[in-house]
Design a protein around this motif. Structure first.
Motif, PDB file in Angstrom:
ATOM      1  N   GLN A  11      85.994  -5.767 -71.816  1.00  0.00           N
ATOM      2  CA  GLN A  11      85.434  -6.230 -70.549  1.00  0.00           C
ATOM      3  C   GLN A  11      86.524  -6.688 -69.585  1.00  0.00           C
ATOM      4  O   GLN A  11      86.419  -6.460 -68.380  1.00  0.00           O
ATOM      5  N   ASP A  12      87.577  -7.295 -70.092  1.00  0.00           N
ATOM      6  CA  ASP A  12      88.669  -7.727 -69.205  1.00  0.00           C
ATOM      7  C   ASP A  12      89.372  -6.525 -68.583  1.00  0.00           C
ATOM      8  O   ASP A  12      89.692  -6.533 -67.390  1.00  0.00           O
ATOM      9  N   THR A  39      87.074  -5.089 -65.974  1.00  0.00           N
ATOM     10  CA  THR A  39      87.078  -5.933 -64.780  1.00  0.00           C
ATOM     11  C   THR A  39      88.330  -5.677 -63.949  1.00  0.00           C
ATOM     12  O   THR A  39      88.246  -5.531 -62.727  1.00  0.00           O
ATOM     13  N   HIS A  90      85.134  -9.857 -57.764  1.00  0.00           N
ATOM     14  CA  HIS A  90      84.821 -10.415 -59.083  1.00  0.00           C
ATOM     15  C   HIS A  90      83.349 -10.783 -59.239  1.00  0.00           C
ATOM     16  O   HIS A  90      82.742 -10.466 -60.263  1.00  0.00           O
ATOM     17  N   ILE A 120      81.272  -7.773 -59.700  1.00  0.00           N
ATOM     18  CA  ILE A 120      81.591  -7.153 -60.989  1.00  0.00           C
ATOM     19  C   ILE A 120      80.827  -7.855 -62.103  1.00  0.00           C
ATOM     20  O   ILE A 120      80.200  -7.208 -62.947  1.00  0.00           O
ATOM     21  N   TYR A 121      80.838  -9.179 -62.095  1.00  0.00           N
ATOM     22  CA  TYR A 121      80.141  -9.936 -63.137  1.00  0.00           C
ATOM     23  C   TYR A 121      78.632  -9.696 -63.083  1.00  0.00           C
ATOM     24  O   TYR A 121      77.975  -9.588 -64.120  1.00  0.00           O
TER      25      TYR A 121
END
Length: 158
Positions: free
Chosen positions: A23-24, A27, A37, A40-41
């Motif tokens: 996931q990082d 992202t 961000h 994205i979340y």
């Protein structure tokens, strides 16, 4: 948020990228692509909920599988999000067996979670495609939906 979902679907699924991505890393890739961000979340949470829908048996609409055709009465909020053309398209998909009552409810659940002021039948087609992609045993329905999404109109265009 919907733009991120489209980006992920087009770039990860159709390129046959590895399904399990950190996931990082994802992202970071989305930030490099120009997304913010917070959006994205939201998109990643939307996808997580989509995965949860097909794995939890306590979801209310998964408990009432029926072989008979049912008529779906849309809530006021659903009618605000889905115009007449979109609701008609959902009915059409049920009539040609691309969607059943369970997958229709999964689609509606995901549609209602998208934060947007404008939602059209093209957007709905993409949500249907994303849902069908994530439901085991719906490969044929996914292929049919993909054909409906990408079919070109025949005849002369004026």
């Amino acid at each position: 948020m919907f733009d991120i979902l489209m980006y992920l679907f087009e770039n990860m699924v159709h390129s046959e990228s590895e399904v399990m991505i950190d996931q990082d890393e994802l992202t970071e890739e989305l930030v490099r692509a120009g997304f913010h961000h917070d959006e994205i979340y939201k998109a990643l949470a939307w996808l997580e909920k989509l995965c949860e829908l097909q794995t939890t048996d306590d979801t209310p609409y998964l408990q009432y599988k029926s072989k008979t055709r049912t008529t779906r009465i849309y809530t006021h909020e659903e009618q605000q999000r889905l115009d007449v053309e979109s609701r008609g398209f959902l009915m059409f998909l049920e009539q040609i067996n691309v969607l059943d009552s369970t997958t229709r409810e999964m689609v509606l659940d995901r549609v209602m979670e998208i934060e947007t002021n404008e939602f059209c039948v093209i957007d709905l087609k993409w949500v249907v495609l994303m849902v069908l992609f994530n439901v085991p045993g719906k490969e044929l329905a996914y292929e049919q939906m993909e054909e409906l999404l990408f079919e070109l109109p025949e005849g002369l265009l004026h």
